[in-house]
Write an enzyme that holds these catalytic residues in place. Structure first.
Site, short mmCIF file in Angstrom:
data_model
loop_
_atom_site.label_atom_id
_atom_site.label_comp_id
_atom_site.label_asym_id
_atom_site.label_seq_id
_atom_site.Cartn_x
_atom_site.Cartn_y
_atom_site.Cartn_z
N CYS A 14 -38.57 -50.36 -4.00
CA CYS A 14 -39.43 -49.58 -4.94
C CYS A 14 -38.78 -48.86 -5.87
O CYS A 14 -37.73 -48.02 -5.75
CB CYS A 14 -40.26 -48.69 -4.17
N TRP A 15 -39.12 -48.98 -7.15
CA TRP A 15 -38.51 -47.99 -8.27
C TRP A 15 -39.07 -46.86 -8.63
O TRP A 15 -38.87 -46.12 -9.51
CB TRP A 15 -38.53 -48.99 -9.63
N ASP A 16 -40.09 -46.31 -7.79
CA ASP A 16 -40.87 -45.28 -7.97
C ASP A 16 -41.59 -45.08 -9.31
O ASP A 16 -41.72 -44.06 -10.11
CB ASP A 16 -39.81 -43.80 -7.88
#
Ligand code: FAD
Ligand code: SF4
Ligand code: SF4
Lengths: 756, 108
Positions: B47-49
C-alpha cells in the site's frame, strides 16, 4: 456559473398575505442586483389573469430563459404557472407563503432575511434547470392476464370489452379457479355455475380473448408497454370442440390419468395427464366415440406480447396437518372447509344423517406460527355452510367455535340469519380432537362467554382453514420482478396504489394480493383492468425526468441497481447502469445512494442542489444563529410543512426547506458539502418507514445519515449535526416541533466550526 | 501503512462484484473476501498510502493507519467528500485537531 441566462423573478404578495411578515419591496430591491436577473416584478396576485399575462408578456418580449415565482406553495396554482410560454421545467417556485411568511409572522425582520436566502437559492436552482419535453414511446395494445379464477376472468373480460386483445393464461386445464369447486357461494347463496357460466359465455363470445389453459409463464422480458412473454403450454390431448363429455375415457383409463371437470368448467372437456399413462396404452383413444383424443400432441412454447400484465394467481388452502391437535388426516371425520363444499355438493344424504356438526374457525389464521393474518372469508364461509346445513335438515345441531366473528357490511344479515336458524356460536376453540365411538369426535372447549367448559362430541368437524397465496408465487414474483409482502402475497401500497406492484404496468387482482371473497376479487379485477388500460393506448407519453447516470463519473459499483426499489436499472450496451424510463418511479433513491453523486433526476439534479447550497448565506440571520438545511419528502414532510403554514403554526426562521421526491433522494455528498461549508444542521424529514411511498427510501436515508453521523464523530464534530425525523402528512405540529427543538439543540452546540 | 476496513461498516458496495475501493486502488490491492462479502487489503506492505480507498468508500468504512514518518500512533487523517469539496480532518499525536476544506473540480 452561466450568467448569460436571462432570469425573471416574480414576487407575489398574495393580496398582502406574504407582506404580513416579508418585506417584499426590500426583497425586490436586493434581488435586482443578483446575476442574471433581467426583470423583477412584484404583484398582489400573480395567479390572476393579469399576473399570468404579465409573465407571459415578459417571457416573450425579453426572451427570458428562466422564471422564478416566489409565491405560495408549489402545490398550489400548478396549472396556472405551467402555461407561461416557457418550458415548465424552467420555472422555479419559492414557497414564500406557506413556508416563510405564515410561519414566521411574529418575526418580520428574520422572515425577510430567510425569504431572501430562499429566493437566492431558488434562482440558482432555476439557473441549472434543464428543459424537458415529453417523449412518445410506442406501446402494445394487448394485455396478459395470469390466472383464470374469477379475478382473472373478469379482468380479461373488462379489458377485452374495450376492444383490446387479452391473453389469459391459466395453469390448470380449466378456468374458474377455486370458485368452480364451491357448492354455493355467499352472499346470494347461488350455485357458482350460475355466475361462472355467464363469465364463460362472455369469454367464448369475445374474439379478442385468447385463452391458454395448462399454461405457465416461462420468462418475461422487455419494458412496460412492450412486454414479451414466453408461455409454455402442456397439451390437453382432447379436442374440446369435439368432446361430448360422454365420460368413456374416464371409464377405460387404468391409470386415473383423465382429469375430468367436476363443476362448471371451461373448456368443457377433460384433459389427459400423460405423465401417468402406461407406455403404449391408447385405450381412451379407442373408446372415444367422436375421435377427440390425440395422444401424440406435444408441449408448445409460444410468444405473447403485451403492454400490461395482470396477476390473478389466487390462493390455496392452508394445510392443517401440522396442527396435530386438530386431528386432520388422522381422524376420519375431520375435513377442511373446501372439502366440505364438495361433500355438500355431492353427498347431501350423508350430511342429512349426521346429528351434530362442529365448525372450528381460524385454523392456521391469526396464528403467529402459521398465517399471521386474518384470512377474511372463513367466518362467512362457515356461516354460509351452517345455514345450508340448517336448510337441508332442521334437526342437525350446528356449532361454530370462534375467536371473533367478522361479518362486515351486509354480511351481518347472514350472521343474524344463522343465529335465527339455530346455529350455536361458542366463543372458544376446542383444544384437542379425540376419536370417540362410532366415528364420532370428542373434544372439550372452554366457552369464554359463559365461563364454563363444554364436553362435546360431533359426527363431523369442519376446519375453517385459512387462505395462503398460490404455491409458486415466489418463483413467479422473481421472474416478473415484483415483490411479495411479509405474508407472501403480492405487495402493493394498499392505501394509495392498491392495484400497483413494484413493477410499472404490472398489476394485481384477487386473492393473490390478499385474502378476499368473490365480490371483492371481481372489484379488484375491474380496478386492475382500468389501471392496465392506461398502458394500452398504443403509445405512452413520458417526460424524461427519470434518473440519469453521468457516465463520466460512474464507476459501475452497481449500488443504484441494488438499491432501486423498482428494479428499474440494467447495464446499457457500454456497461453503465441505466434506468428504464418506464420502470423508474422518480423516487431518487439511486441519486441519494450513488457514492460518486453521479445520478440525477430530470427535475432535481445533484448540480442544482450543490449550486444552491453554495449561494446560501451561512449567517443570514446572525453570526450566532444556526442555519438548518431541511430536505422534505414530497409526499409527506413537505405537505406537513405546508399545512403548518396554512394553519399558521410558528417555528424559527433558521430552517430552509427543500423539497425532494423522497427522503432517500438526499445524497451523502450533498450533506457532506453542506456541513463542510458551514451549514450547522441537516434535517431530513421523510415518511415513517411503513408509509414510505417508495418502500425503503426512509430506511435508506436513516442508514446513510448514520454513516455521516459516524464520520462527523470521527472528525471530532458533533454527530447531532445530521438528523432524520419521521413526519406523516398529517403531522404539521410534529414537523414544527422537530424544527424548533433542533434549532435550540444546535444553539447549545454552537456554531459549526467549519463555518467561515 | 495500510488501510484498515471496519467490517461492521463495509457493505461490500452491494454490487457483489468489484467494490469501489477495488476499482480505485492503483495497486489493485483491495478486494472482497468471498466468505464475508467485506473488503480487505490483500497485500498490506504494497500500500502506498494514497488514501484513495478511504476517500471513495461510501460507508466511511476504511481507516488509514498513518505511516510513522508522518505521525505516530494516535495521529489520524479523515477525509469527507462533498459534491465539489473535500474536508480533511487532521489529528496529530497530541490530539490536536485541524480541518481544511478545499474545492474540488468534481461538480459535473
Ligand atoms: C372454503 C372456501 C369457501 C369460499 N366460499 C366463498 C363464497 O361462498 N363466496 C365468496 O364470495 N367467496 C368465497 N370464498 C373465497 C373465494 O374462493 C375467492 O374469493 C376466489 O376464489 C378468488 O378468486 P381468484 O381469481 O382471486 O383466485 P382463484 O380462484 O384461486 O383463481 C386463481 C387461478 O389462477 C391459477 N393460477 C395460479 N397460479 C398460476 C400461475 N403461476 N400461472 C397461471 N395460472 C395460475 C389457478 O390455477 C386458478 O385457476 C371461499 C373461500 C374458501 C376458502
Ligand atoms: S429514481 Fe427511484 S425508481 Fe428511478 S431508478 Fe432511481 S431508485 Fe429506481
Ligand atoms: S468502498 Fe467501502 S463499502 Fe465499498 S467495499 Fe470498499 S470498504 Fe466496503
Amino acid at each position: 456559473m452561466d450568467d448569460s441566462l436571462k432570469i425573471g423573478i416574480y414576487l407575489c404578495t398574495c393580496g398582502g398575505e406574504v407582506e404580513q411578515a416579508v418585506d417584499a419591496g426590500l426583497l425586490a430591491k436586493e434581488a435586482s442586483g443578483w446575476p442574471g436577473v433581467t426583470v423583477i416584478h412584484k404583484d398582489a396576485s400573480l395567479c390572476s389573469t393579469d399576473g399570468i399575462r404579465k409573465i407571459r408578456g415578459d417571457v416573450e418580449k425579453l426572451g427570458l430563459d428562466r422564471v422564478v415565482i416566489a409565491a405560495c406553495s408549489p402545490f398550489f396554482k400548478v396549472e396556472e404557472f405551467s402555461g407561461l410560454g416557457i418550458n415548465k421545467y424552467l420555472v422555479g417556485r419559492v414557497n414564500l407563503r406557506e413556508q416563510c411568511s405564515r410561519v414566521h409572522r411574529n418575526n418580520p425582520e428574520h422572515a425577510t432575511k430567510k425569504a431572501k436566502t430562499m429566493l437566492r437559492g431558488s434562482l440558482e436552482m432555476a439557473r441549472h434547470s434543464q428543459p424537458l419535453q415529453p417523449l412518445q414511446l410506442p406501446a402494445l395494445k394487448s394485455a396478459l392476464v395470469l390466472g383464470g379464477g374469477v379475478a382473472g376472468i373478469n379482468a380479461s373480460i373488462d379489458i377485452a370489452e374495450t376492444g383490446h386483445e387479452v391473453f389469459l393464461i391459466e395453469k390448470s386445464p380449466f378456468l374458474g379457479g377455486r370458485v368452480a369447486g364451491l357448492h354455493r357461494y355467499f352472499p346470494r347463496m347461488c350455485p357458482p355455475s350460475c355466475g361462472l357460466e355467464l363469465m364463460f359465455s362472455k369469454l367464448k363470445d369475445n374474439p379478442a380473448i385468447h385463452i391458454l389453459t395448462s399454461s405457465e409463464i416461462d420468462s418475461i422480458s422487455g419494458p412496460p408497454g412492450n412486454f414479451e412473454i414466453m408461455v409454455r403450454t402442456c397439451p390437453r390431448h382432447i379436442d374440446a370442440e369435439r368432446c361430448v363429455l360422454c365420460g368413456k375415457c374416464l371409464e377405460v383409463c387404468p391409470q386415473n390419468a383423465v382429469i375430468y371437470p367436476e363443476g362448471p368448467s371451461f373448456p368443457n372437456a377433460p384433459a389427459i395427464n400423460r405423465k401417468l399413462c402406461i407406455e403404449g396404452c391408447d385405450k381412451c383413444a379407442g373408446a372415444c366415440p367422436v375421435h377427440a383424443i390425440a395422444l401424440d400432441e406435444e408441449e408448445k412454447v409460444s410468444n405473447s406480447k403485451a403492454g400490461a400484465l395482470i396477476l390473478a394467481t389466487g390462493w390455496e388452502p392452508f394445510d392443517p396437518t401440522p396442527l396435530a391437535e386438530l386431528g386432520y388426516g388422522r381422524l376420519e371425520n375431520v375435513v377442511t372447509g373446501l372439502e366440505f363444499e364438495k361433500i355438500a355438493g355431492k353427498h347431501g344424504a350423508f350430511l342429512r344423517g349426521l346429528k351434530r356438526i362442529a365448525f372450528i374457525q381460524c385454523v392456521g389464521s391469526r396464528d403467529e406460527r402459521h398465517l399471521s393474518y386474518c384470512s377474511g372469508v372463513c367466518c362467512m364461509v362457515s356461516i354460509k355452510q351452517a345455514i345450508l346445513l340448517k336448510e337441508m335438515e332442521q334437526d342437525t345441531e350446528v356449532y361454530i367455535f370462534y375467536n371473533d366473528i367478522r361479518t362486515p357490511g351486509e354480511y351481518e344479515d347472514l350472521y343474524r340469519k344463522a343465529r335465527q336458524a339455530g346455529v350455536i356460536f361458542v366463543k372458544g376453540i376446542p383444544s384437542e380432537l379425540k376419536p370417540g365411538d362410532a366415528n364420532k369426535i370428542n373434544f372439550s372447549v372452554f366457552d369464554t362467554v359463559a365461563g364454563e367448559r363444554l364436553e362435546l362430541s360431533a359426527d363431523l368437524v369442519v376446519l375453517a382453514t385459512g387462505m395462503r397465496p398460490s404455491s409458486g408465487i415466489a418463483e413467479l414474483g422473481g421472474k416478473i420482478g415484483i415483490a411479495l409482502n411479509k405474508n407472501s402475497f403480492v405487495e402493493s401500497h394498499l392505501q394509495c396504489y392498491p392495484q400497483d406492484t413494484r413493477r410499472a404496468a404490472v398489476f394485481s387482482a384477487g386473492c393473490c394480493k390478499a385474502p378476499m371473497d368473490v365480490s371483492r376479487s371481481i372489484e379488484s379485477a375491474g380496478a386492475a383492468a382500468v389501471k392496465a388500460l392506461q398502458f394500452l393506448t398504443g403509445g405512452i407519453e413520458v417526460v424524461p425526468d427519470h434518473s440519469a447516470v453521468n457516465t463520466l463519473k460512474c464507476d459501475v459499483c452497481k449500488r443504484c441497481i441494488e438499491e432501486c426499489p423498482f428494479k428499474a436499472y440494467a447495464l446499457d450496451e457500454k456497461g453503465f447502469p441505466k434506468a428504464d424510463i418506464l420502470k423508474c418511479r422518480r423516487c431518487g433513491i439511486c441519486m441519494g445512494g450513488c457514492p460518486l453523486a453521479a445520478v440525477s433526476l430530470g427535475e432535481l439534479s445533484i448540480v442544482q442542489l450543490s449550486e444552491m447550497i453554495d449561494v446560501f448565506d451561512r449567517s443570514y440571520l446572525d453570526e450566532d444563529e444556526p442555519v438548518i438545511l431541511g430536505f422534505l419528502c414530497r409526499n409527506d414532510a413537505y405537505r406537513a410543512a405546508d399545512d403548518a403554514g396554512l394553519r399558521g403554526i410558528q417555528y424559527p426562521p433558521n430552517f430552509l426547506g427543500i423539497m425532494v421526491p423522497c427522503a432517500g433522494a438526499v445524497n451523502g455528498a450533498i450533506v457532506a458539502k453542506a456541513i463542510s461549508t458551514g451549514i450547522d444542521g441537516i434535517l431530513i424529514a421523510g415518511c415513517p418507514d411503513s408509509q414510505c411511498h417508495y418502500i425503503q427510501g426512509s430506511a435508506l436515508a436513516k442508514t446513510r445519515l448514520d454513516d455521516i453521523s459516524n464520520k462527523l464523530r470521527e472528525m471530532y464534530l458533533e454527530p447531532e449535526r445530521v438528523r432524520f425525523v419521521a413526519v406523516s402528512r398529517d403531522e404539521p405540529e410534529k414537523f414544527a416541533r422537530a424544527v424548533t427543538e433542533y434549532v435550540s439543540e444546535l444553539k447549545l452546540l454552537g456554531r459549526n466550526p467549519l463555518r467561515l | 501503512m495500510p488501510p484498515y476496513v471496519v467490517k461492521d461498516k463495509c457493505d461490500g458496495c452491494k454490487g457483489k462484484e468489484e467494490p469501489l475501493c477495488e476499482q480505485i486502488c492503483i495497486g489493485d490491492l483491495m478486494t472482497l473476501d468471498p466468505g464475508t462479502g467485506k473488503a480487505y487489503c490483500r497485500s498490506l506492505r504494497d500500500c502506498w498510502d494514497c488514501m484513495s480507498c478511504t476517500k471513495i468508500c461510501p460507508k466511511g468504512a476504511i481507516e488509514q493507519r498513518i505511516p510513522y514518518q508522518l505521525g505516530y500512533h494516535g495521529a489520524k487523517l479523515i477525509p469527507m467528500i462533498g459534491t465539489d469539496s473535500i474536508t480533511w480532518t487532521c489529528v496529530d499525536i497530541n490530539g490536536k485537531v485541524e480541518r481544511f476544506t478545499y474545492r474540488t473540480r468534481n461538480k459535473r
